[in-house]
Design a protein around this motif. Structure first.
Motif, PDB file in Angstrom:
ATOM      1  N   ALA A  21       3.345 -53.751  20.395  1.00  0.00           N
ATOM      2  CA  ALA A  21       3.453 -52.831  21.532  1.00  0.00           C
ATOM      3  C   ALA A  21       4.674 -53.154  22.386  1.00  0.00           C
ATOM      4  CB  ALA A  21       2.178 -52.879  22.377  1.00  0.00           C
ATOM      5  N   LEU A  22       4.889 -54.419  22.688  1.00  0.00           N
ATOM      6  CA  LEU A  22       6.032 -54.804  23.514  1.00  0.00           C
ATOM      7  C   LEU A  22       7.352 -54.473  22.825  1.00  0.00           C
ATOM      8  CD1 LEU A  22       4.577 -58.173  24.796  1.00  0.00           C
ATOM      9  CD2 LEU A  22       5.122 -56.176  26.223  1.00  0.00           C
ATOM     10  N   ALA A  62       7.276 -44.170  25.558  1.00  0.00           N
ATOM     11  CA  ALA A  62       7.307 -45.402  26.348  1.00  0.00           C
ATOM     12  C   ALA A  62       6.120 -45.439  27.310  1.00  0.00           C
ATOM     13  CB  ALA A  62       8.627 -45.516  27.108  1.00  0.00           C
ATOM     14  N   CYS A  63       5.825 -44.312  27.938  1.00  0.00           N
ATOM     15  CA  CYS A  63       4.704 -44.257  28.890  1.00  0.00           C
ATOM     16  C   CYS A  63       3.366 -44.481  28.191  1.00  0.00           C
ATOM     17  CB  CYS A  63       4.705 -42.922  29.635  1.00  0.00           C
ATOM     18  SG  CYS A  63       6.056 -42.772  30.810  1.00  0.00           S
ATOM     19  N   MET A  64       3.198 -43.910  27.014  1.00  0.00           N
ATOM     20  CA  MET A  64       1.949 -44.120  26.284  1.00  0.00           C
ATOM     21  C   MET A  64       1.792 -45.590  25.911  1.00  0.00           C
ATOM     22  SD  MET A  64       1.439 -40.762  23.854  1.00  0.00           S
ATOM     23  CE  MET A  64       3.004 -40.889  23.006  1.00  0.00           C
ATOM     24  N   THR A  65       2.868 -46.216  25.488  1.00  0.00           N
ATOM     25  CA  THR A  65       2.812 -47.633  25.130  1.00  0.00           C
ATOM     26  C   THR A  65       2.548 -48.485  26.358  1.00  0.00           C
ATOM     27  OG1 THR A  65       4.360 -47.200  23.323  1.00  0.00           O
ATOM     28  CG2 THR A  65       4.043 -49.501  23.960  1.00  0.00           C
ATOM     29  N   LEU A  66       3.179 -48.144  27.472  1.00  0.00           N
ATOM     30  CA  LEU A  66       2.936 -48.859  28.716  1.00  0.00           C
ATOM     31  C   LEU A  66       1.469 -48.760  29.129  1.00  0.00           C
ATOM     32  CD1 LEU A  66       4.281 -50.501  30.957  1.00  0.00           C
ATOM     33  CD2 LEU A  66       4.787 -48.338  32.101  1.00  0.00           C
ATOM     34  N   GLU A  67       0.896 -47.582  28.967  1.00  0.00           N
ATOM     35  CA  GLU A  67      -0.528 -47.419  29.293  1.00  0.00           C
ATOM     36  C   GLU A  67      -1.399 -48.262  28.367  1.00  0.00           C
ATOM     37  OE1 GLU A  67      -4.197 -46.173  30.917  1.00  0.00           O
ATOM     38  OE2 GLU A  67      -2.177 -46.466  31.714  1.00  0.00           O
ATOM     39  N   LEU A  69      -0.519 -51.070  27.020  1.00  0.00           N
ATOM     40  CA  LEU A  69      -0.366 -52.437  27.519  1.00  0.00           C
ATOM     41  C   LEU A  69      -1.191 -52.652  28.788  1.00  0.00           C
ATOM     42  CD1 LEU A  69       3.420 -52.907  26.870  1.00  0.00           C
ATOM     43  CD2 LEU A  69       1.590 -54.299  25.877  1.00  0.00           C
ATOM     44  N   ARG A  70      -1.208 -51.669  29.674  1.00  0.00           N
ATOM     45  CA  ARG A  70      -2.005 -51.778  30.901  1.00  0.00           C
ATOM     46  C   ARG A  70      -3.467 -52.012  30.583  1.00  0.00           C
ATOM     47  NH1 ARG A  70      -5.501 -49.363  33.932  1.00  0.00           N
ATOM     48  NH2 ARG A  70      -5.652 -47.532  32.609  1.00  0.00           N
ATOM     49  N   ASN A  72      -4.671 -53.315  27.762  1.00  0.00           N
ATOM     50  CA  ASN A  72      -4.950 -54.362  26.785  1.00  0.00           C
ATOM     51  C   ASN A  72      -4.320 -55.720  27.042  1.00  0.00           C
ATOM     52  OD1 ASN A  72      -6.501 -53.070  24.376  1.00  0.00           O
ATOM     53  ND2 ASN A  72      -5.001 -51.547  25.038  1.00  0.00           N
ATOM     54  N   MET A  73      -3.415 -55.825  28.011  1.00  0.00           N
ATOM     55  CA  MET A  73      -2.768 -57.118  28.260  1.00  0.00           C
ATOM     56  C   MET A  73      -2.914 -57.487  29.732  1.00  0.00           C
ATOM     57  SD  MET A  73       1.104 -58.264  27.325  1.00  0.00           S
ATOM     58  CE  MET A  73       1.560 -59.981  27.316  1.00  0.00           C
ATOM     59  N   LYS A  74      -3.472 -58.638  29.947  1.00  0.00           N
ATOM     60  CA  LYS A  74      -3.720 -59.135  31.307  1.00  0.00           C
ATOM     61  C   LYS A  74      -2.426 -59.102  32.130  1.00  0.00           C
ATOM     62  CE  LYS A  74      -5.635 -63.083  33.742  1.00  0.00           C
ATOM     63  NZ  LYS A  74      -6.202 -64.420  33.635  1.00  0.00           N
ATOM     64  N   GLY A  75      -2.558 -58.670  33.369  1.00  0.00           N
ATOM     65  CA  GLY A  75      -1.441 -58.682  34.301  1.00  0.00           C
ATOM     66  C   GLY A  75      -0.794 -57.323  34.520  1.00  0.00           C
ATOM     67  N   TRP A  76      -0.751 -56.502  33.477  1.00  0.00           N
ATOM     68  CA  TRP A  76      -0.088 -55.204  33.592  1.00  0.00           C
ATOM     69  C   TRP A  76      -0.778 -54.303  34.617  1.00  0.00           C
ATOM     70  CZ3 TRP A  76       4.538 -53.806  31.700  1.00  0.00           C
ATOM     71  CH2 TRP A  76       5.091 -54.587  30.693  1.00  0.00           C
ATOM     72  N   ASP A  77      -2.085 -54.233  34.575  1.00  0.00           N
ATOM     73  CA  ASP A  77      -2.813 -53.326  35.468  1.00  0.00           C
ATOM     74  C   ASP A  77      -2.541 -53.659  36.934  1.00  0.00           C
ATOM     75  OD1 ASP A  77      -4.771 -51.129  35.817  1.00  0.00           O
ATOM     76  OD2 ASP A  77      -6.017 -52.712  36.680  1.00  0.00           O
ATOM     77  N   ASP A  78      -2.666 -54.915  37.288  1.00  0.00           N
ATOM     78  CA  ASP A  78      -2.457 -55.325  38.679  1.00  0.00           C
ATOM     79  C   ASP A  78      -1.031 -55.020  39.146  1.00  0.00           C
ATOM     80  OD1 ASP A  78      -5.063 -56.244  38.894  1.00  0.00           O
ATOM     81  OD2 ASP A  78      -4.525 -58.312  38.385  1.00  0.00           O
ATOM     82  N   HIS A  79      -0.053 -55.350  38.340  1.00  0.00           N
ATOM     83  CA  HIS A  79       1.341 -55.142  38.746  1.00  0.00           C
ATOM     84  C   HIS A  79       1.727 -53.665  38.763  1.00  0.00           C
ATOM     85  CE1 HIS A  79       2.461 -59.279  39.291  1.00  0.00           C
ATOM     86  NE2 HIS A  79       1.925 -59.584  38.123  1.00  0.00           N
ATOM     87  N   LEU A  80       1.225 -52.907  37.823  1.00  0.00           N
ATOM     88  CA  LEU A  80       1.526 -51.474  37.844  1.00  0.00           C
ATOM     89  C   LEU A  80       0.920 -50.813  39.077  1.00  0.00           C
ATOM     90  CD1 LEU A  80       1.138 -50.645  34.065  1.00  0.00           C
ATOM     91  CD2 LEU A  80       3.268 -50.718  35.388  1.00  0.00           C
ATOM     92  N   LYS A  81      -0.297 -51.222  39.431  1.00  0.00           N
ATOM     93  CA  LYS A  81      -0.918 -50.679  40.642  1.00  0.00           C
ATOM     94  C   LYS A  81      -0.137 -51.077  41.890  1.00  0.00           C
ATOM     95  CE  LYS A  81      -5.628 -50.315  38.937  1.00  0.00           C
ATOM     96  NZ  LYS A  81      -6.965 -50.933  38.925  1.00  0.00           N
ATOM     97  N   GLU A  82       0.440 -52.251  41.874  1.00  0.00           N
ATOM     98  CA  GLU A  82       1.194 -52.737  43.028  1.00  0.00           C
ATOM     99  C   GLU A  82       2.523 -51.994  43.202  1.00  0.00           C
ATOM    100  OE1 GLU A  82       3.218 -56.900  44.683  1.00  0.00           O
ATOM    101  OE2 GLU A  82       2.003 -56.934  42.859  1.00  0.00           O
ATOM    102  N   PHE A  83       3.184 -51.642  42.095  1.00  0.00           N
ATOM    103  CA  PHE A  83       4.542 -51.122  42.192  1.00  0.00           C
ATOM    104  C   PHE A  83       4.717 -49.638  41.895  1.00  0.00           C
ATOM    105  CE2 PHE A  83       5.162 -55.685  41.443  1.00  0.00           C
ATOM    106  CZ  PHE A  83       5.949 -55.984  42.547  1.00  0.00           C
TER     107      PHE A  83
END
Length: 92
Positions: A21-22, A62-67, A69-70, A72-83
């Protein structure tokens, strides 16, 4: 050349999926950049329109892959919500 820093056989299935994914996200963003450059210099409007369409599709990928990752990978959800989708200063 391998996409892995560690022996792939020692990595979990999840870690290998995350690597795929990355790498896909990197490739999609690179494709957006390439299409953007082509659009910027293309004088033929019909070709320019096609290139713009292709660029938008790469952004979608890219957006679908980012979603993914959000989800399935720890950390993405919190940071995406923050920024994302916020106003004001982006950096801390």
């Amino acid at each position: 050349m391998s996409d892995y820093q560690e022996p792939s056989k020692e990595l979990s299935k999840q870690a290998r999926s995350l690597t795929r994914a990355l790498n896909s996200l990197k490739e999609e963003i690179e494709a957006v950049d390439w299409y953007n450059q082509r659009v910027d210099v293309e004088p033929d409007e019909s070709l320019k329109s096609i290139l713009e369409h292709n660029m938008v599709e790469e952004i979608e990928h890219a957006c679908m892959t980012l979603e993914w990752l959000r989800r399935n990978m720890k950390g993405w959800d919190d940071h995406l919500k923050e920024f994302l989708f916020t106003e004001g200063k982006i950096s801390h």
